[in-house]
Design a protein around this motif. Sequence first.
Motif, PDB file in Angstrom:
ATOM      1  N   SER A   1     -44.875  15.172 -40.404  1.00 49.76           N
ATOM      2  CA  SER A   1     -44.199  14.024 -40.469  1.00 49.76           C
ATOM      3  C   SER A   1     -43.634  13.404 -39.198  1.00 49.76           C
ATOM      4  O   SER A   1     -43.640  14.381 -38.242  1.00 49.76           O
ATOM      5  CB  SER A   1     -42.969  13.872 -41.604  1.00 49.76           C
ATOM      6  N   HIS A   2     -43.193  12.266 -39.249  1.00 43.51           N
ATOM      7  CA  HIS A   2     -42.663  11.674 -37.638  1.00 43.51           C
ATOM      8  C   HIS A   2     -41.136  11.515 -37.710  1.00 43.51           C
ATOM      9  O   HIS A   2     -40.688  11.036 -36.814  1.00 43.51           O
ATOM     10  CB  HIS A   2     -43.307  10.460 -37.653  1.00 43.51           C
ATOM     11  N   ILE A   3     -40.487  12.511 -38.651  1.00 42.15           N
ATOM     12  CA  ILE A   3     -39.050  12.117 -38.630  1.00 42.15           C
ATOM     13  C   ILE A   3     -38.178  12.247 -37.407  1.00 42.15           C
ATOM     14  O   ILE A   3     -37.063  12.201 -37.096  1.00 42.15           O
ATOM     15  CB  ILE A   3     -38.266  12.812 -39.981  1.00 42.15           C
ATOM     16  N   TRP A   4     -38.646  13.311 -36.691  1.00 43.25           N
ATOM     17  CA  TRP A   4     -38.151  14.048 -35.340  1.00 43.25           C
ATOM     18  C   TRP A   4     -38.783  13.302 -34.262  1.00 43.25           C
ATOM     19  O   TRP A   4     -38.156  13.868 -33.251  1.00 43.25           O
ATOM     20  CB  TRP A   4     -38.375  15.425 -35.412  1.00 43.25           C
ATOM     21  N   ASP A   5     -39.568  12.267 -34.337  1.00 39.37           N
ATOM     22  CA  ASP A   5     -40.119  12.011 -32.820  1.00 39.37           C
ATOM     23  C   ASP A   5     -38.996  11.428 -32.184  1.00 39.37           C
ATOM     24  O   ASP A   5     -39.303  11.480 -30.786  1.00 39.37           O
ATOM     25  CB  ASP A   5     -41.096  10.814 -33.411  1.00 39.37           C
ATOM     26  N   GLU A   6     -38.162  10.689 -32.626  1.00 33.27           N
ATOM     27  CA  GLU A   6     -36.944  10.050 -31.815  1.00 33.27           C
ATOM     28  C   GLU A   6     -36.460  11.012 -30.793  1.00 33.27           C
ATOM     29  O   GLU A   6     -35.713  10.596 -29.785  1.00 33.27           O
ATOM     30  CB  GLU A   6     -36.000   9.186 -32.710  1.00 33.27           C
ATOM     31  N   TRP A   7     -36.264  12.290 -31.228  1.00 37.89           N
ATOM     32  CA  TRP A   7     -35.426  13.383 -30.527  1.00 37.89           C
ATOM     33  C   TRP A   7     -36.249  14.382 -29.773  1.00 37.89           C
ATOM     34  O   TRP A   7     -35.820  15.202 -29.208  1.00 37.89           O
ATOM     35  CB  TRP A   7     -34.479  14.091 -31.632  1.00 37.89           C
ATOM     36  N   ALA A   8     -37.595  14.041 -29.698  1.00 37.06           N
ATOM     37  CA  ALA A   8     -38.616  14.959 -29.088  1.00 37.06           C
ATOM     38  C   ALA A   8     -38.860  14.554 -27.719  1.00 37.06           C
ATOM     39  O   ALA A   8     -38.867  13.337 -27.230  1.00 37.06           O
ATOM     40  CB  ALA A   8     -39.880  15.049 -29.864  1.00 37.06           C
TER      41      ALA A   8
ATOM     42  N   GLU B   1     -41.409  14.763 -24.024  1.00 35.05           N
ATOM     43  CA  GLU B   1     -42.831  14.603 -23.659  1.00 35.05           C
ATOM     44  C   GLU B   1     -43.835  15.775 -24.155  1.00 35.05           C
ATOM     45  O   GLU B   1     -44.808  15.363 -24.462  1.00 35.05           O
ATOM     46  CB  GLU B   1     -42.969  14.431 -22.361  1.00 35.05           C
ATOM     47  N   THR B   2     -43.225  17.208 -24.455  1.00 38.31           N
ATOM     48  CA  THR B   2     -43.820  17.972 -24.820  1.00 38.31           C
ATOM     49  C   THR B   2     -43.893  18.225 -26.402  1.00 38.31           C
ATOM     50  O   THR B   2     -44.501  18.955 -27.050  1.00 38.31           O
ATOM     51  CB  THR B   2     -43.458  19.465 -24.342  1.00 38.31           C
ATOM     52  N   GLY B   3     -43.121  17.575 -27.136  1.00 37.60           N
ATOM     53  CA  GLY B   3     -42.885  17.648 -28.550  1.00 37.60           C
ATOM     54  C   GLY B   3     -41.585  18.453 -28.912  1.00 37.60           C
ATOM     55  O   GLY B   3     -41.074  18.674 -30.190  1.00 37.60           O
ATOM     56  N   SER B   4     -40.723  19.069 -27.996  1.00 39.85           N
ATOM     57  CA  SER B   4     -39.788  19.859 -28.127  1.00 39.85           C
ATOM     58  C   SER B   4     -38.675  19.155 -28.651  1.00 39.85           C
ATOM     59  O   SER B   4     -38.444  18.014 -27.870  1.00 39.85           O
ATOM     60  CB  SER B   4     -39.405  20.740 -27.198  1.00 39.85           C
ATOM     61  N   ILE B   5     -37.679  19.523 -29.523  1.00 40.90           N
ATOM     62  CA  ILE B   5     -36.322  19.056 -29.606  1.00 40.90           C
ATOM     63  C   ILE B   5     -35.174  19.910 -29.157  1.00 40.90           C
ATOM     64  O   ILE B   5     -34.225  19.771 -29.519  1.00 40.90           O
ATOM     65  CB  ILE B   5     -36.467  18.823 -31.054  1.00 40.90           C
ATOM     66  N   GLY B   6     -35.428  20.888 -28.324  1.00 41.03           N
ATOM     67  CA  GLY B   6     -34.798  21.548 -27.587  1.00 41.03           C
ATOM     68  C   GLY B   6     -34.458  22.824 -28.414  1.00 41.03           C
ATOM     69  O   GLY B   6     -35.272  23.109 -29.337  1.00 41.03           O
ATOM     70  N   LYS B   7     -33.401  23.596 -28.016  1.00 40.88           N
ATOM     71  CA  LYS B   7     -33.041  24.958 -28.781  1.00 40.88           C
ATOM     72  C   LYS B   7     -32.309  24.727 -30.029  1.00 40.88           C
ATOM     73  O   LYS B   7     -31.128  25.032 -30.343  1.00 40.88           O
ATOM     74  CB  LYS B   7     -32.284  25.680 -27.678  1.00 40.88           C
ATOM     75  N   ALA B   8     -33.004  23.984 -31.048  1.00 41.36           N
ATOM     76  CA  ALA B   8     -32.453  23.534 -32.370  1.00 41.36           C
ATOM     77  C   ALA B   8     -33.270  24.135 -33.393  1.00 41.36           C
ATOM     78  O   ALA B   8     -34.471  24.384 -33.393  1.00 41.36           O
ATOM     79  CB  ALA B   8     -32.394  22.017 -32.313  1.00 41.36           C
ATOM     80  N   TYR B   9     -32.727  24.077 -34.442  1.00 40.08           N
ATOM     81  CA  TYR B   9     -33.281  24.466 -35.919  1.00 40.08           C
ATOM     82  C   TYR B   9     -34.285  25.649 -35.860  1.00 40.08           C
ATOM     83  O   TYR B   9     -33.545  26.640 -35.495  1.00 40.08           O
ATOM     84  CB  TYR B   9     -33.959  23.116 -36.257  1.00 40.08           C
ATOM     85  N   GLY B  10     -35.260  25.311 -35.989  1.00 37.22           N
ATOM     86  CA  GLY B  10     -36.160  26.525 -36.130  1.00 37.22           C
ATOM     87  C   GLY B  10     -36.045  27.482 -34.716  1.00 37.22           C
ATOM     88  O   GLY B  10     -36.345  28.884 -34.885  1.00 37.22           O
ATOM     89  N   TYR B  11     -35.882  27.011 -33.504  1.00 39.33           N
ATOM     90  CA  TYR B  11     -35.691  28.077 -32.301  1.00 39.33           C
ATOM     91  C   TYR B  11     -34.670  28.704 -32.679  1.00 39.33           C
ATOM     92  O   TYR B  11     -34.664  30.173 -32.429  1.00 39.33           O
ATOM     93  CB  TYR B  11     -35.281  26.961 -31.293  1.00 39.33           C
ATOM     94  N   GLN B  12     -33.338  28.226 -33.317  1.00 45.30           N
ATOM     95  CA  GLN B  12     -32.422  29.131 -33.534  1.00 45.30           C
ATOM     96  C   GLN B  12     -32.488  30.365 -34.816  1.00 45.30           C
ATOM     97  O   GLN B  12     -32.240  31.583 -34.827  1.00 45.30           O
ATOM     98  CB  GLN B  12     -31.125  28.426 -34.133  1.00 45.30           C
ATOM     99  N   ILE B  13     -33.282  29.795 -35.793  1.00 38.79           N
ATOM    100  CA  ILE B  13     -33.715  30.851 -37.012  1.00 38.79           C
ATOM    101  C   ILE B  13     -34.658  31.904 -36.329  1.00 38.79           C
ATOM    102  O   ILE B  13     -34.705  32.978 -36.844  1.00 38.79           O
ATOM    103  CB  ILE B  13     -34.711  29.904 -38.013  1.00 38.79           C
ATOM    104  N   GLY B  14     -35.507  31.737 -35.377  1.00 39.77           N
ATOM    105  CA  GLY B  14     -36.506  32.691 -34.925  1.00 39.77           C
ATOM    106  C   GLY B  14     -35.781  33.412 -33.736  1.00 39.77           C
ATOM    107  O   GLY B  14     -36.473  34.435 -33.329  1.00 39.77           O
ATOM    108  N   GLN B  15     -34.553  33.276 -33.426  1.00 39.97           N
ATOM    109  CA  GLN B  15     -33.983  34.282 -32.586  1.00 39.97           C
ATOM    110  C   GLN B  15     -33.725  35.635 -33.155  1.00 39.97           C
ATOM    111  O   GLN B  15     -33.028  35.876 -34.130  1.00 39.97           O
ATOM    112  CB  GLN B  15     -32.728  33.636 -31.919  1.00 39.97           C
TER     113      GLN B  15
END
Length: 282
Positions: free
Chosen positions: A88-95, A97-111
């Motif tokens: 989906s495109h619900i996160w497009d506003e916060w991504a 140029e590489t598509g990253s939303i920073g160290k958020a959500y899935g990044y933290q779950i994977g630490q």
Amino acid sequence: MSKADELFCAMCADILENGTTTEGQKVRPHWEDGTPAYTIKQFGVVNRYDLREEFPALTLRRTALKSAMDEVLWIYQKKSNNIHDLHSHIWDEWADETGSIGKAYGYQIGQKSHYPQGDMDQMDKVLYDLRETPFSRRIMTNTYVFADLSEMNLYPCAYSCTYNVTQTPGSDKLTLNMVLNQRSQDVLAANNWNVCQYAILLMMVAQSVGMIAGQLVHVIADAHIYDRHIDIIRELISRPKLAAPRVSLNPEVTDFYGFTTDDLIVENYEHGPQVRNIPIAV
């Protein structure tokens, strides 16, 4: 009629009738035209859904259940923070140029952290503990990591899941329950989306560890209706309420990392017309 409809309508009516306004205050969100996005808000909303009774999808309008599940898989299964891994495109506003939303959500779950049993990330530790020590009171995930907030393109809204196991007398299986903590919620745009997401997550985890999905308790610190959403909400909660759909998972999948959106089975989902072009504050 759907119990989720009843809870949603009661919550919205309470916010509209008894909530407080942020109008005239300094607020972060703005509309696309630059106007400040004010809200009517209620503090400390708690809604309880029992998945043993019915799946908590609204029938007032359709919730895109497979898209909601896709975002859950993106965060908790793929552990991704890149929108290119999301359909989906619900996160497009916060991504970026590489598509990253920073160290958020899935990044933290994977630490990963080091435990006596070995190195595990947050989701793997939940699955391990539910299998090995199901009555532990320490089984949870948390994405609101203060050290990384400055590197998140948006602070987590739904940020913490606490899992709790109960034993129902006479049942051969344990029951898995969840408390979902959310710091802030746009009620029109996101309430049932989040409820259905975490109901599906609870179902997936329960099936993976051989338990029954029980109660989802949703705690919202700031439940708000934006000023440009008020008339839409009033119309929405005046609609007829229908019977809840039947939602289940493919019973053959018992590995949390094996689920796909194709494994979500939705039956008899009757609903009112979709609400189009909802303005979103950013």
